[in-house]
Design a protein around this motif. Structure first.
Motif, PDB file in Angstrom:
ATOM      1  N   VAL A  71      22.318  26.820   4.023  1.00  0.00           N
ATOM      2  CA  VAL A  71      21.903  25.775   3.497  1.00  0.00           C
ATOM      3  C   VAL A  71      23.397  24.461   2.913  1.00  0.00           C
ATOM      4  CG1 VAL A  71      20.929  24.529   1.577  1.00  0.00           C
ATOM      5  CG2 VAL A  71      19.734  26.735   2.379  1.00  0.00           C
ATOM      6  N   PHE A  72      24.400  25.257   3.437  1.00  0.00           N
ATOM      7  CA  PHE A  72      25.330  25.009   2.335  1.00  0.00           C
ATOM      8  C   PHE A  72      25.965  23.979   3.822  1.00  0.00           C
ATOM      9  CE2 PHE A  72      24.853  27.822  -1.103  1.00  0.00           C
ATOM     10  CZ  PHE A  72      24.368  27.206  -1.680  1.00  0.00           C
ATOM     11  N   GLU A  73      25.860  24.962   4.998  1.00  0.00           N
ATOM     12  CA  GLU A  73      26.160  24.352   6.239  1.00  0.00           C
ATOM     13  C   GLU A  73      25.595  22.696   6.907  1.00  0.00           C
ATOM     14  OE1 GLU A  73      29.138  26.316   7.212  1.00  0.00           O
ATOM     15  OE2 GLU A  73      28.601  27.459   5.072  1.00  0.00           O
ATOM     16  N   ILE A  74      24.168  22.742   6.191  1.00  0.00           N
ATOM     17  CA  ILE A  74      24.278  21.535   6.540  1.00  0.00           C
ATOM     18  C   ILE A  74      24.795  20.536   6.383  1.00  0.00           C
ATOM     19  CG2 ILE A  74      21.631  20.209   6.042  1.00  0.00           C
ATOM     20  CD1 ILE A  74      20.906  22.380   5.579  1.00  0.00           C
ATOM     21  N   ALA A  75      25.785  19.521   6.975  1.00  0.00           N
ATOM     22  CA  ALA A  75      25.994  18.669   6.892  1.00  0.00           C
ATOM     23  C   ALA A  75      25.773  17.474   8.384  1.00  0.00           C
ATOM     24  CB  ALA A  75      27.659  18.886   6.745  1.00  0.00           C
ATOM     25  N   GLY A  76      26.865  16.461   8.517  1.00  0.00           N
ATOM     26  CA  GLY A  76      26.924  15.595   9.477  1.00  0.00           C
ATOM     27  C   GLY A  76      26.286  14.188   9.211  1.00  0.00           C
ATOM     28  N   SER A  77      25.452  13.928  10.383  1.00  0.00           N
ATOM     29  CA  SER A  77      24.869  12.419  10.138  1.00  0.00           C
ATOM     30  C   SER A  77      22.888  12.688   9.922  1.00  0.00           C
ATOM     31  CB  SER A  77      24.538  11.870  11.147  1.00  0.00           C
ATOM     32  OG  SER A  77      24.304  12.580  12.385  1.00  0.00           O
ATOM     33  N   ASN A  78      22.526  12.253   8.865  1.00  0.00           N
ATOM     34  CA  ASN A  78      21.087  12.567   8.702  1.00  0.00           C
ATOM     35  C   ASN A  78      20.627  12.848   9.227  1.00  0.00           C
ATOM     36  OD1 ASN A  78      21.710  11.898   6.188  1.00  0.00           O
ATOM     37  ND2 ASN A  78      21.080   9.197   6.249  1.00  0.00           N
ATOM     38  N   ALA A  79      20.442  12.304  10.586  1.00  0.00           N
ATOM     39  CA  ALA A  79      19.673  13.034  12.396  1.00  0.00           C
ATOM     40  C   ALA A  79      19.629  14.357  12.337  1.00  0.00           C
ATOM     41  CB  ALA A  79      20.190  12.309  12.898  1.00  0.00           C
TER      42      ALA A  79
ATOM     43  N   GLN B 248      10.351  11.705   7.289  1.00  0.00           N
ATOM     44  CA  GLN B 248      11.079  11.669   8.827  1.00  0.00           C
ATOM     45  C   GLN B 248       9.733  10.133   8.330  1.00  0.00           C
ATOM     46  OE1 GLN B 248      10.673  14.680  11.203  1.00  0.00           O
ATOM     47  NE2 GLN B 248      12.987  14.813  11.091  1.00  0.00           N
ATOM     48  N   LYS B 249       9.186  10.350   8.433  1.00  0.00           N
ATOM     49  CA  LYS B 249       8.635   9.019   8.002  1.00  0.00           C
ATOM     50  C   LYS B 249       8.769   7.904   7.236  1.00  0.00           C
ATOM     51  CE  LYS B 249       4.664   6.024   7.714  1.00  0.00           C
ATOM     52  NZ  LYS B 249       4.158   5.442   8.872  1.00  0.00           N
ATOM     53  N   VAL B 250       8.996   7.986   6.336  1.00  0.00           N
ATOM     54  CA  VAL B 250      10.145   6.992   5.306  1.00  0.00           C
ATOM     55  C   VAL B 250      11.592   6.229   6.373  1.00  0.00           C
ATOM     56  CG1 VAL B 250      11.690   6.340   3.107  1.00  0.00           C
ATOM     57  CG2 VAL B 250      10.003   8.892   3.092  1.00  0.00           C
ATOM     58  N   TRP B 251      12.339   7.050   6.890  1.00  0.00           N
ATOM     59  CA  TRP B 251      12.933   7.393   7.971  1.00  0.00           C
ATOM     60  C   TRP B 251      12.752   6.434   9.165  1.00  0.00           C
ATOM     61  CZ3 TRP B 251      15.670  10.056   4.644  1.00  0.00           C
ATOM     62  CH2 TRP B 251      17.085   9.762   4.389  1.00  0.00           C
ATOM     63  N   SER B 252      11.241   6.499   9.384  1.00  0.00           N
ATOM     64  CA  SER B 252      10.632   5.202  10.533  1.00  0.00           C
ATOM     65  C   SER B 252      10.351   3.805  10.193  1.00  0.00           C
ATOM     66  CB  SER B 252       9.572   6.194  10.953  1.00  0.00           C
ATOM     67  OG  SER B 252       8.290   5.837   9.894  1.00  0.00           O
ATOM     68  N   VAL B 253       9.988   4.211   8.414  1.00  0.00           N
ATOM     69  CA  VAL B 253      10.277   2.502   8.027  1.00  0.00           C
ATOM     70  C   VAL B 253      11.267   2.104   8.339  1.00  0.00           C
ATOM     71  CG1 VAL B 253       9.155   1.289   6.242  1.00  0.00           C
ATOM     72  CG2 VAL B 253       7.746   3.430   7.280  1.00  0.00           C
ATOM     73  N   PHE B 254      12.500   2.662   7.658  1.00  0.00           N
ATOM     74  CA  PHE B 254      13.631   1.943   7.618  1.00  0.00           C
ATOM     75  C   PHE B 254      14.048   1.520   9.414  1.00  0.00           C
ATOM     76  CE2 PHE B 254      15.622   5.758   4.306  1.00  0.00           C
ATOM     77  CZ  PHE B 254      15.095   4.898   3.784  1.00  0.00           C
ATOM     78  N   ASN B 255      13.971   2.044   9.691  1.00  0.00           N
ATOM     79  CA  ASN B 255      13.945   2.097  11.214  1.00  0.00           C
ATOM     80  C   ASN B 255      12.806   0.264  11.924  1.00  0.00           C
ATOM     81  OD1 ASN B 255      15.460   3.820  11.801  1.00  0.00           O
ATOM     82  ND2 ASN B 255      14.198   4.997  12.905  1.00  0.00           N
ATOM     83  N   ALA B 256      11.749   0.308  10.530  1.00  0.00           N
ATOM     84  CA  ALA B 256      10.956  -0.619  11.436  1.00  0.00           C
ATOM     85  C   ALA B 256      11.737  -2.021  10.824  1.00  0.00           C
ATOM     86  CB  ALA B 256       9.245  -0.350  11.318  1.00  0.00           C
ATOM     87  N   PHE B 257      12.454  -1.593   9.816  1.00  0.00           N
ATOM     88  CA  PHE B 257      13.307  -2.888   8.396  1.00  0.00           C
ATOM     89  C   PHE B 257      14.545  -3.295   9.298  1.00  0.00           C
ATOM     90  CE2 PHE B 257      10.412  -2.276   5.737  1.00  0.00           C
ATOM     91  CZ  PHE B 257       9.022  -3.152   4.910  1.00  0.00           C
ATOM     92  N   ASP B 258      14.656  -2.150  10.417  1.00  0.00           N
ATOM     93  CA  ASP B 258      16.150  -2.385  10.615  1.00  0.00           C
ATOM     94  C   ASP B 258      17.545  -1.983   9.726  1.00  0.00           C
ATOM     95  OD1 ASP B 258      17.228  -2.751  12.929  1.00  0.00           O
ATOM     96  OD2 ASP B 258      17.171  -5.282  12.853  1.00  0.00           O
ATOM     97  N   LEU B 259      16.797  -1.175   9.180  1.00  0.00           N
ATOM     98  CA  LEU B 259      17.586  -0.769   7.840  1.00  0.00           C
ATOM     99  C   LEU B 259      18.624   0.357   8.061  1.00  0.00           C
ATOM    100  CD1 LEU B 259      17.751  -0.787   4.457  1.00  0.00           C
ATOM    101  CD2 LEU B 259      17.059   1.156   5.033  1.00  0.00           C
ATOM    102  N   SER B 260      19.896  -0.694   7.900  1.00  0.00           N
ATOM    103  CA  SER B 260      21.218   0.509   8.752  1.00  0.00           C
ATOM    104  C   SER B 260      21.008   1.259   7.593  1.00  0.00           C
ATOM    105  CB  SER B 260      22.721  -0.148   8.663  1.00  0.00           C
ATOM    106  OG  SER B 260      23.336   0.431   7.816  1.00  0.00           O
ATOM    107  N   GLU B 261      21.438   2.855   8.140  1.00  0.00           N
ATOM    108  CA  GLU B 261      21.060   3.629   7.193  1.00  0.00           C
ATOM    109  C   GLU B 261      22.803   4.333   6.150  1.00  0.00           C
ATOM    110  OE1 GLU B 261      20.317   7.851   8.599  1.00  0.00           O
ATOM    111  OE2 GLU B 261      19.348   6.474  10.489  1.00  0.00           O
ATOM    112  N   GLU B 262      23.519   2.821   7.050  1.00  0.00           N
ATOM    113  CA  GLU B 262      25.255   2.898   6.088  1.00  0.00           C
ATOM    114  C   GLU B 262      25.201   3.595   4.320  1.00  0.00           C
ATOM    115  OE1 GLU B 262      27.873  -0.608   5.210  1.00  0.00           O
ATOM    116  OE2 GLU B 262      26.434  -0.875   6.333  1.00  0.00           O
ATOM    117  N   HIS B 263      24.231   3.169   3.967  1.00  0.00           N
ATOM    118  CA  HIS B 263      24.231   3.786   2.164  1.00  0.00           C
ATOM    119  C   HIS B 263      23.371   4.869   2.068  1.00  0.00           C
ATOM    120  CE1 HIS B 263      26.677  -0.096   1.572  1.00  0.00           C
ATOM    121  NE2 HIS B 263      25.743  -0.471   1.940  1.00  0.00           N
ATOM    122  N   VAL B 264      22.765   5.542   3.282  1.00  0.00           N
ATOM    123  CA  VAL B 264      21.449   6.630   2.492  1.00  0.00           C
ATOM    124  C   VAL B 264      21.865   7.369   3.718  1.00  0.00           C
ATOM    125  CG1 VAL B 264      19.010   6.941   3.246  1.00  0.00           C
ATOM    126  CG2 VAL B 264      19.748   4.708   3.187  1.00  0.00           C
ATOM    127  N   GLU B 265      21.132   8.794   2.937  1.00  0.00           N
ATOM    128  CA  GLU B 265      21.991   9.695   2.219  1.00  0.00           C
ATOM    129  C   GLU B 265      21.221  10.858   1.878  1.00  0.00           C
ATOM    130  OE1 GLU B 265      25.847  12.933   0.633  1.00  0.00           O
ATOM    131  OE2 GLU B 265      26.091  10.875   0.851  1.00  0.00           O
TER     132      GLU B 265
END
Lengths: 455, 455
Positions: free
Chosen positions: B237-245, B269-286
C-alpha cells in the motif's frame, strides 16, 4: 427517535424566503456602501456586564443568558437558591446573546477608539435575540440592519440618512412616507406651554395623536398633571398643517420664546437646505412635530418611515443621539443612525407583490436527458453554460422525464435543455421555456445566446 | 463605569477584516449558486433535544447552553444541586447554540420533507459556537460555509463538488491540492490484510503517514493489535505512487479480492470519468488512499483540500454520507457535502498576499472643501457621483484640509475631489489620486469619466 422541532419564536428560512430576504439585505447593503458606510460584525455573545443595565429592567429580563461552561454549579448552595433566580443567574452565567446592534457597536467604538477613523461610518446587519413572548410578527430571533455615523454632529449626516432612506425604498420599489421631527422641538413645546422638563410625558401622549385623536391626548395630559392653562396653550400645535414650509413658519411663531425650540427648528431647516442642495423632492418627506420614538435616547433629529398603501407599522426609524459610549467611559460621542426593519419590509413587499421575479440566485437552466449516453453528452455543455456565467444544473440521475421537469418546475428554473438520441445525432437540442411552455430546436450556441439575451 | 471587553474566543470584525471576509463569502456563494445550490438559514438556538447526542460526549460538553427564561430555579432543590451540573443543566436549560450546520440541516430536511424538492441542493453560511478552550486559530464563534446535495446517490454530485472546489479556489486565486479517497477503499484494505471491520483503526493510523512516517504508523497498528502478517500485507500500500491512473491500476490489483474495495475503486473511476466529460485537468487532484477524515461519518467519497505553498492545515473537506436524518426518524437520506473553512482560507490569502486591492465595498471618491460655500457646491456633485454608481462621500464638516486627506488615507479612499473658491469660479476641480499622489484640474464630468474608466 425524537421528532425534531424549532425553538419557539425562531424560524428557518428556506430557499424561497432566503432569496427574497437577500434581495432586501443586498439592496440595503449596496446603498449603505454607496454612501461610504463600512461593514462591521460583532460576536453573538457579549459579556453580561456589557449588556445588563442598558435596556432597562425589562430589557435585562429579556436577555437570553448563556450558562457558564464546565461545572457551573460547583459553588452553588441552597442559600444561593433561596436568594432567587435573578441573583443566581449572575453566579452561573456571564454571557448573553446580543439584544440589539447599538450596545455592541458602542462597545466596539470604545474598545477601538485609538484605531478608528472618525467620523466613523459603519453598517451592521446581524440577528439579535429577545426572550419576548412570541406572537404574530414578533420573533425571538430577528435581523437588525443599522447604519450610524459617529464622531460628528454635522447636520449633513442627518440629510444623508434621509437620502439613504430614499435610495433604499426607491430600489426596493416601496412607496413611503418619511416623518421627521427634532427632539428640541418637543422640548420647546413643553417650555412654551409652561411644562418645561415634561417633554417626555408630552411626547408619549402626543405621539398617539394618529391613533386616539386630540381629545384623548388632552385627557391623558390632564391625568398626568398638566394644567388646564398649559393644555389650552397646546391647542395651536394641533392646528399646524399644510406644506412643510407652512409648518416651519407656524412653528417658528409658536416657539419664538424657546431657545431650545428655535435651535430645533434651525437644525431641521439646515437639514432641509441640504435636501435642496441634493435636489431632493419633498414628496416623501413630512415634518411631524408629534413624532417622538423612544425620546429618552434621541437628542436631535428623529426619523420614522411607513409604507404607503399597507397597514403595517413603521418599517424604519432612527435619529441623532449625543452619548453613545458614555456608559463605557468614553463621553461626548455624538452620532446619527438608522435601522431598517427587515421583517416588516418583507411583509410590505409580499403584501404589495413587489418582489422581483427574476432573482439572480436561482438556477436558469436545467439539463434533462433520457439515458446515460445523453448524460455524457450533456456534461460538457453544462460546463460551458456555467463558464458563460449562467447558473445551471443537470438532473443527477437518469429518471423519468416527468420527474426531471417537475424538478425544474418546483425549483422555478425558467429554461430546460432536453437531450435524447435525436438531439445527439443532429446537434439540435430541445430548448423549453418552462413559463410559456414554448419549445424549439436550437444548437447549444444558440441556446447560450438566447439565455444571455434574456437573463 | 465598566471597561468593556469581548467574550473570550470571540472576535469583532471591523471594516478592514469584513471587506476581506466578504470577498471570501461572496466568491463561495456565487459559485454555490452557479451550481444550483440554494441558500438556507436556520436559527442560532436549537432545542437541546435536537443537538444533544449528535456530537459524542465531548461535543455535548462543548455546546453552549442557554438558560431558561423567567424563574428558572423555582423548582430546583438542594437535591438537584447534589446530582451535579450535568443533570442540573437539563432542568434549567432547554436550548443551545448551533454547534455545526449539519445537524440543523438534517432537522430542517426532516421537518420539511413533504415540501422539499429532491435532490435538494442547499448552501448555508452561518456562524457556529463551541465552548472549546480558545487558542491560536481556534475560536468559540466561527463561520461554517457548507453545501450539500441530499436525496440522491448519483456520483455526478461527487464530481460537481470537485468542480465547485476548483471554481472557488480559482476565483480566490489560491493554488491548491485536492485529495480524494473513498471509504470503501479503506474497508477493502482492512479486508485485504485480514483485519476486516478494523478500517477505523487502520484509517486513524494511516491518516498520520504524512506526519509521522511509515515506521510509526506500523508501530501504532502493532500496538493496536494488528498481526505481524497483516502488517506485512500492508506493505505494498505504501508503494502506491505515480499518476492517478497508475495508482488506480496498482490499487485494482491489491483489492481484487475485496468486493467493497472494488466498489470503492469503481465509484471513484466513475467520478473521474465525469471529470473527463467536464474537461477538468487533473493538475490539482490526487487520489490518496491514506485520506480518512472522520471516517465514521462518511460512507463513500472523501475530500480534503490544502493550499500549496503555506503551512496551514486543510482548508476544505467533505464527503458522501448515507444517513443524514436517521436520528430524526427519516432513514435512507444519502448525500454528499463540502465545507469551506473561512478562517483558514483568510489566513492563506493573507499570508500569500492574495486579497484583491480594489474592493467594491470601499468608498472611491471623497469630496474635500475649504468652507461652507464649497460644501454647498460639492453636495449636488456628490449626488451625481452616486447616481453614476460610484461609492462616494463628503467630509461632513469644514475641517483642516490635512484632516480631510487623512480621513481619505485611513479609509483607503483612492480618489479625492478638492473644492475651493478657485475651483468654484472656473469649474475646474482638483482631482487627486491618493495612491500615486498625482493631482490635476478637471471638470466634474471628466472626473466621472475617469472614475468610471478606472473602477
Amino acid at each position: 427517535m425524537s421528532k425534531p422541532s424549532l425553538v419557539k419564536g425562531t424560524r428557518d428560512f428556506g430557499p424561497d424566503k432566503m432569496v427574497k430576504r437577500n434581495f432586501i439585505f443586498d439592496t440595503i447593503k449596496q446603498t449603505f456602501q454607496r454612501f461610504g458606510f463600512m461593514p462591521l460584525e460583532t460576536p453573538t455573545m457579549e459579556n453580561l456586564s456589557v449588556l445588563m443595565g442598558k435596556y432597562g429592567d425589562e430589557g435585562d429580563q429579556l436577555l437570553f443568558k448563556v450558562l457558564n461552561s464546565g461545572n457551573f454549579s460547583e459553588k452553588i448552595s441552597q442559600h444561593d437558591l433561596d436568594e432567587g433566580y435573578k441573583k443566581l443567574t449572575s453566579k452561573i452565567s456571564e454571557k448573553g446573546l446580543r439584544y440589539d446592534l447599538t450596545v455592541p457597536f458602542a462597545r466596539y467604538v470604545t474598545m477601538n477608539r485609538g484605531e478608528l477613523t472618525f467620523p466613523f461610518k459603519r453598517y451592521q446587519i446581524q440577528p439579535v435575540w429577545r426572550a419576548d413572548r412570541p406572537q404574530k410578527g414578533r420573533y425571538r430571533e430577528f435581523y437588525q440592519c443599522d447604519a450610524d455615523v459617529v464622531g460628528t454632529d454635522s447636520l449633513i449626516c442627518e440629510a444623508e440618512i434621509v437620502l439613504m432612506i430614499h435610495e433604499v425604498f426607491k430600489n426596493l420599489g416601496i412607496d413611503f412616507t418619511l416623518k421627521i421631527n427634532n427632539r428640541k422641538i418637543l422640548t420647546g413645546l413643553s417650555e412654551m406651554i409652561g411644562q418645561a422638563g415634561q417633554e417626555g410625558t408630552l411626547a408619549v401622549a402626543i405621539d398617539k395623536l394618529d391613533k386616539i385623536g386630540k381629545e384623548k391626548v388632552l385627557e391623558e395630559l390632564t391625568e398626568r398633571g398638566f394644567s388646564q392653562e398649559s393644555i389650552l396653550k397646546l391647542d395651536p400645535v394641533f392646528e399646524i398643517a399644510g406644506s412643510n414650509a407652512e409648518k416651519f413658519e407656524k412653528l417658528s411663531v409658536l416657539l419664538q420664546d424657546s431657545e431650545t425650540g428655535k435651535k430645533g427648528i434651525e437644525e431641521l431647516q439646515k437639514v432641509w437646505s441640504v435636501f435642496n442642495a441634493f435636489d431632493l423632492s419633498e414628496e416623501h418627506v413630512e415634518l411631524d412635530i408629534t413624532l417622538a420614538r423612544g425620546l429618552s435616547y434621541y437628542t436631535g433629529a428623529i426619523f420614522e418611515v411607513k409604507a404607503n398603501g399597507v397597514q403595517i407599522g413603521s418599517i424604519t426609524g432612527g435619529g441623532r443621539y449625543d452619548n453613545l459610549t458614555g456608559t463605557f467611559g468614553m463621553p461626548g460621542v455624538s452620532g446619527v443612525g438608522i435601522s431598517f426593519g427587515v421583517d416588516r419590509i418583507y411583509d410590505v413587499l409580499e403584501e404589495l407583490n413587489l418582489f422581483p421575479e427574476n432573482q439572480s440566485v436561482i438556477t436558469k437552466l436545467l439539463f434533462c436527458y433520457f439515458d446515460e449516453q445523453a448524460q455524457e453528452y450533456a456534461l460538457p455543455l453544462l460546463g460551458k453554460a456555467r463558464k458563460a456565467g449562467i447558473n445551471a444544473e443537470i438532473y443527477p440521475e437518469t429518471a423519468k422525464f416527468k420527474k426531471q421537469l417537475d424538478y425544474a418546475d418546483r425549483k422555478q428554473i425558467p429554461f430546460v435543455c432536453i437531450i435524447g438520441s435525436e438531439e445527439i445525432e443532429t446537434g439540435q437540442l430541445t430548448f423549453k421555456n418552462m413559463i410559456s411552455g414554448e419549445q424549439k430546436k436550437l444548437s447549444f450556441e444558440e441556446i447560450l445566446q438566447e439565455l444571455q439575451a434574456v437573463l
